[in-house]
Design an enzyme around this catalytic site. Structure first.
Site: not given
Length: 220
Positions: A105-107, A113
Site C-alpha cells: 500500500s502507500h503511507d 507517497y
C-alpha cells in the site's frame, strides 16, 4: 504435478470396468490437467515454492514470485496476488475465485507517497471465499473462514468466521477434525487419486488441539 498424481494414482484391477472408466476419465480431463500443471510450473520456474499436490486454476501474480509459497493439497482458484512481500499459504487451504491478496500500500502521511509492504499468511485449512480481499500484514488463522466479498484488514483468529468491510468476526467454525484434501476436488485430480486421498504428502488428520504438520513444499 503429473509425476505426483502418477505416483499416488488409483490402481483398479487391470482391464476391469473400473480400470476402463478410470482411464477414460483421465484421458478426457488431460487438457485441463495440463493447464493446471502449467500454472504451477510457470510460477515455480520464476522462484515460487509450490507443492506438486496443490492445484492452481489461474493465478495472476505481481511482484516477486520468490515471495510466494503454497503448501500441500491446496485449492487455488482464479486469484490475483501482489507479492511485494512474502505470501505464505499453508496446507489444505481453499482460496476461491476472485480473491485478491495484497501485500502493499502507500503511507497516506508520507509527502512522497512512500510504499509500505507487509507479508500475508494463510494458515492450514483456512478458507478464503469468493471475491474476498486480504490486505497487507494479515494472518488468517488455522481453520478460519473469510466470507465472500469480505475485506480483511487485521488478523483473523483460528477457527473464526469473518465477513464484511472491514471484516468482523461473527462466529466460529464448528469442526473438530479435518479429513479433506481440497486439491482432490478438481476433476482431473480426482480422476487420478479419487476424492480426499491419503498420500505421502497429505497432512495428518488434524484436530483443534494438534498442529497440522507442514511437509516441505516440493518443487516440480
Amino acid at each position: 504435478m503429473i509425476a505426483y498424481l502418477f505416483q499416488n494414482r488409483l490402481k483398479p484391477k487391470l482391464f476391469s470396468p473400473a480400470w476402463v472408466k478410470t482411464w477414460l476419465k483421465r484421458v478426457w480431463t488431460l487438457p485441463s490437467l495440463l493447464g493446471y500443471s502449467w500454472q504451477s510450473l510457470r510460477w515455480t520456474l520464476k522462484g515460487a515454492r509450490i507443492s506438486p499436490s496443490s492445484v492452481i486454476s489461474n493465478l495472476t501474480l505481481h511482484g516477486e514470485a520468490s515471495h510466494l509459497s503454497i503448501g500441500n493439497g491446496c485449492s487455488i482458484g482464479i486469484t490475483r496476488m501482489q507479492a511485494h512481500a512474502e505470501i505464505k499459504i499453508g496446507n489444505c487451504v481453499v482460496i476461491n475465485d476472485g480473491v485478491r491478496l495484497i501485500t502493499g500500500s502507500h503511507d497516506i502521511n508520507s509527502p512522497t507517497y512512500e510504499h509500505v509492504f507487509a507479508p500475508i499468511v494463510v494458515e492450514d485449512y483456512a478458507w478464503v471465499a469468493t471475491d474476498a480481499m486480504v490486505l497487507k500484514g494479515v494472518t488468517i488463522g488455522r481453520g478460519a473462514v473469510v466470507a465472500a466479498g469480505a475485506v480483511v484488514v487485521k488478523d483473523v483468529r483460528p477457527f473464526s468466521l469473518v465477513g464484511g468491510n472491514p471484516a468482523k468476526e461473527f462466529g466460529t467454525r464448528d469442526i473438530e477434525r479435518f479429513e479433506y484434501l481440497p486439491a482432490s476436488w478438481f476433476g482431473p485430480v480426482m480422476a487420478w487419486t479419487g476424492r480426499n486421498p491419503v498420500t505421502a504428502s497429505t497432512p495428518a488428520k488434524a484436530t483443534r488441539e494438534t498442529v497440522c504438520p507442514a511437509a516441505e513444499p516440493l518443487l516440480h
